[in-house]
Design a protein around this motif. Sequence first.
Motif, PDB file in Angstrom:
ATOM      1  N   ASN A   1       1.807 -14.019 -10.922  1.00  0.00           N
ATOM      2  CA  ASN A   1       2.013 -14.173  -9.976  1.00  0.00           C
ATOM      3  C   ASN A   1       1.989 -12.549  -9.510  1.00  0.00           C
ATOM      4  N   SER A   2       2.421 -12.070 -10.395  1.00  0.00           N
ATOM      5  CA  SER A   2       2.506 -10.672  -9.746  1.00  0.00           C
ATOM      6  C   SER A   2       1.151  -9.579  -9.105  1.00  0.00           C
ATOM      7  N   ASN A   3       1.665  -8.870  -8.347  1.00  0.00           N
ATOM      8  CA  ASN A   3       0.408  -8.221  -7.035  1.00  0.00           C
ATOM      9  C   ASN A   3      -0.140  -7.372  -8.395  1.00  0.00           C
ATOM     10  N   PRO A   4      -1.363  -7.405  -7.767  1.00  0.00           N
ATOM     11  CA  PRO A   4      -1.668  -5.856  -8.987  1.00  0.00           C
ATOM     12  C   PRO A   4      -1.471  -4.473  -8.147  1.00  0.00           C
ATOM     13  N   TYR A   5      -0.980  -4.588  -7.004  1.00  0.00           N
ATOM     14  CA  TYR A   5      -0.694  -3.368  -7.115  1.00  0.00           C
ATOM     15  C   TYR A   5       0.643  -3.003  -7.363  1.00  0.00           C
ATOM     16  N   SER A   6       1.691  -4.147  -8.609  1.00  0.00           N
ATOM     17  CA  SER A   6       2.876  -3.867  -8.151  1.00  0.00           C
ATOM     18  C   SER A   6       3.182  -2.559  -9.047  1.00  0.00           C
ATOM     19  N   VAL A   7       4.230  -1.913  -8.421  1.00  0.00           N
ATOM     20  CA  VAL A   7       4.544  -0.193  -9.166  1.00  0.00           C
ATOM     21  C   VAL A   7       5.736  -0.826 -10.239  1.00  0.00           C
ATOM     22  N   HIS A   8       5.763  -1.762 -10.290  1.00  0.00           N
ATOM     23  CA  HIS A   8       6.943  -2.128 -11.875  1.00  0.00           C
ATOM     24  C   HIS A   8       6.512  -0.740 -12.962  1.00  0.00           C
ATOM     25  N   PRO A   9       5.237  -1.016 -13.244  1.00  0.00           N
ATOM     26  CA  PRO A   9       5.168  -0.284 -14.245  1.00  0.00           C
ATOM     27  C   PRO A   9       5.585   1.162 -14.302  1.00  0.00           C
ATOM     28  N   THR A  10       5.564   1.686 -13.359  1.00  0.00           N
ATOM     29  CA  THR A  10       5.882   2.855 -13.666  1.00  0.00           C
ATOM     30  C   THR A  10       7.470   3.652 -13.541  1.00  0.00           C
ATOM     31  N   GLY A  11       7.714   2.467 -13.455  1.00  0.00           N
ATOM     32  CA  GLY A  11       9.590   2.301 -14.072  1.00  0.00           C
ATOM     33  C   GLY A  11      10.164   2.928 -12.154  1.00  0.00           C
ATOM     34  N   ILE A  12       9.786   3.040 -11.395  1.00  0.00           N
ATOM     35  CA  ILE A  12      10.308   2.773  -9.986  1.00  0.00           C
ATOM     36  C   ILE A  12      11.015   1.687  -8.938  1.00  0.00           C
ATOM     37  N   ALA A  13      10.275   0.909  -9.681  1.00  0.00           N
ATOM     38  CA  ALA A  13      11.092  -0.194  -8.770  1.00  0.00           C
ATOM     39  C   ALA A  13      11.863  -0.616  -9.966  1.00  0.00           C
ATOM     40  N   ILE A  14      13.390  -1.784  -9.133  1.00  0.00           N
ATOM     41  CA  ILE A  14      13.740  -2.693  -9.803  1.00  0.00           C
ATOM     42  C   ILE A  14      13.888  -4.227  -8.397  1.00  0.00           C
ATOM     43  N   ASP A  15      14.963  -5.034  -9.133  1.00  0.00           N
ATOM     44  CA  ASP A  15      14.682  -6.374  -8.753  1.00  0.00           C
ATOM     45  C   ASP A  15      15.758  -6.833  -8.978  1.00  0.00           C
ATOM     46  N   LEU A  16      16.480  -7.184  -7.827  1.00  0.00           N
ATOM     47  CA  LEU A  16      18.521  -7.322  -7.597  1.00  0.00           C
ATOM     48  C   LEU A  16      18.468  -8.696  -7.188  1.00  0.00           C
TER      49      LEU A  16
ATOM     50  N   GLN B   1       0.786  -1.116  -0.071  1.00  0.00           N
ATOM     51  CA  GLN B   1      -0.093  -0.065  -0.171  1.00  0.00           C
ATOM     52  C   GLN B   1       0.527   1.170   0.050  1.00  0.00           C
ATOM     53  N   LYS B   2       2.069   0.933   0.580  1.00  0.00           N
ATOM     54  CA  LYS B   2       2.577   2.275   0.995  1.00  0.00           C
ATOM     55  C   LYS B   2       3.357   2.470  -0.496  1.00  0.00           C
ATOM     56  N   MET B   3       4.208   1.417  -1.211  1.00  0.00           N
ATOM     57  CA  MET B   3       4.472   1.794  -2.742  1.00  0.00           C
ATOM     58  C   MET B   3       3.424   2.500  -3.539  1.00  0.00           C
ATOM     59  N   TRP B   4       1.978   1.867  -3.451  1.00  0.00           N
ATOM     60  CA  TRP B   4       1.173   2.022  -4.107  1.00  0.00           C
ATOM     61  C   TRP B   4       0.822   4.048  -3.927  1.00  0.00           C
ATOM     62  N   ASP B   5       0.710   4.294  -2.523  1.00  0.00           N
ATOM     63  CA  ASP B   5       0.461   5.445  -2.449  1.00  0.00           C
ATOM     64  C   ASP B   5       1.738   6.116  -3.054  1.00  0.00           C
ATOM     65  N   PHE B   6       2.414   5.861  -3.098  1.00  0.00           N
ATOM     66  CA  PHE B   6       3.865   6.673  -2.661  1.00  0.00           C
ATOM     67  C   PHE B   6       3.419   7.175  -4.713  1.00  0.00           C
ATOM     68  N   ALA B   7       3.607   6.287  -5.471  1.00  0.00           N
ATOM     69  CA  ALA B   7       3.185   6.463  -7.093  1.00  0.00           C
ATOM     70  C   ALA B   7       1.803   6.805  -7.456  1.00  0.00           C
ATOM     71  N   THR B   8       0.752   7.273  -6.437  1.00  0.00           N
ATOM     72  CA  THR B   8      -0.105   7.285  -7.096  1.00  0.00           C
ATOM     73  C   THR B   8      -0.219   8.627  -6.423  1.00  0.00           C
ATOM     74  N   MET B   9      -0.226   9.153  -5.353  1.00  0.00           N
ATOM     75  CA  MET B   9       0.025  10.559  -4.668  1.00  0.00           C
ATOM     76  C   MET B   9       1.449  11.818  -5.537  1.00  0.00           C
ATOM     77  N   HIS B  10       2.297  10.740  -6.349  1.00  0.00           N
ATOM     78  CA  HIS B  10       3.014  11.607  -7.605  1.00  0.00           C
ATOM     79  C   HIS B  10       3.022  11.716  -8.934  1.00  0.00           C
TER      80      HIS B  10
ATOM     81  N   ARG C   1       8.260  -1.889 -15.738  1.00  0.00           N
ATOM     82  CA  ARG C   1       7.873  -3.063 -16.524  1.00  0.00           C
ATOM     83  C   ARG C   1       6.716  -3.060 -16.542  1.00  0.00           C
ATOM     84  N   PRO C   2       6.007  -2.960 -18.229  1.00  0.00           N
ATOM     85  CA  PRO C   2       4.147  -2.677 -18.486  1.00  0.00           C
ATOM     86  C   PRO C   2       3.914  -3.726 -17.502  1.00  0.00           C
ATOM     87  N   SER C   3       2.127  -3.371 -17.624  1.00  0.00           N
ATOM     88  CA  SER C   3       1.297  -4.275 -17.120  1.00  0.00           C
ATOM     89  C   SER C   3       0.997  -5.393 -17.645  1.00  0.00           C
ATOM     90  N   SER C   4       1.204  -5.673 -18.884  1.00  0.00           N
ATOM     91  CA  SER C   4       0.352  -6.441 -19.717  1.00  0.00           C
ATOM     92  C   SER C   4       1.761  -7.731 -19.855  1.00  0.00           C
TER      93      SER C   4
END
Length: 299
Positions: A134-149, A47-56, A126-129
């Motif tokens: 198994n990804s979370n529907p509220y993933s912020v990867h489609p915004t570009g602020i998330a990276i996997d290490l 929720q925190k990641m989603w709120d950050f993305a939508t708030m900005h 990573r675009p939504s499509s």
Amino acid sequence: MGRTKRPLRAALTAALALMAIAPCVHAQRRTRARYPNELRGSQESVQKMWDFATMHGLVFYQTPRDIEIAVAQGKLVPLDGDASYELTRGVGFSYATREAKQFVVSFAPQYLAACGTPLTVTSAARPSSRQPRNSNPYSVHPTGIAIDLRRPPAGPCQTWLRKALAELEQQGYIEATEERHPVHLHVAVLTEPGKIAALPPAGSGVLAGAPPRTQRSEGEVALSLATPTVPVSNAPAPTGTNGDDQEIHAGTYRVREGDTLWDLARRSGVSVSELARANRRSTRGVLKPGTVLRVPERR
């Protein structure tokens, strides 16, 4: 004879009970030691990641074409890799926001110094499509602020990485989660668009116990215990991009936090090998803030 059997039976019963309990206790200990609480993930974290993305007002890109347009417009920038970090071949879209890239290029040298090997990015924008099933529907990867290490093997490097990410999360720089399917570390960079998060240098004692960060209007993030910023002798003051696109002329250059040989070579118009050779350095070496480099003439 009966007296002898009773102690023997009692001893066998106790031994069987211990054998049954031991695996459970061991499993609990192993689970507790798996990784810090901060990296276990939760609904609140999502929720925190989603709120950050939508708030900005960040855009959740739907298709690969949307990513291409965002790159063309400069809203997403390429993760090219350098001496301190690399990307796996499986990264389908090697792009991120400028703020996420700044985190990578600032954190990767610290990882390299601690682990002796480059940081590995396994996924970025990573675009939504193209999200996994198994990804979370509220993933912020489609915004570009998330990276996997990539998670390193068990040992000092893995311990360092978990602790570093947990501490950066506590300070509000990121939101980090250790995922298991597949195994990786998910990092969402919580730097406001247009701002710069100057991470405290590794080994400075600032990371563990620094006060919460404050974001300045001129586009910098300050820590009251952080090492003072080193002035740049031959470049104008930063205007919110940390000098990422400022041209460097032949002469001398004082290294700043987050600088890499690859980036300085790009900005000076010489090759990485030429720049390294001019300063008798390895092309895979880590640059320390304050170091003065000689920049050769362009050929």
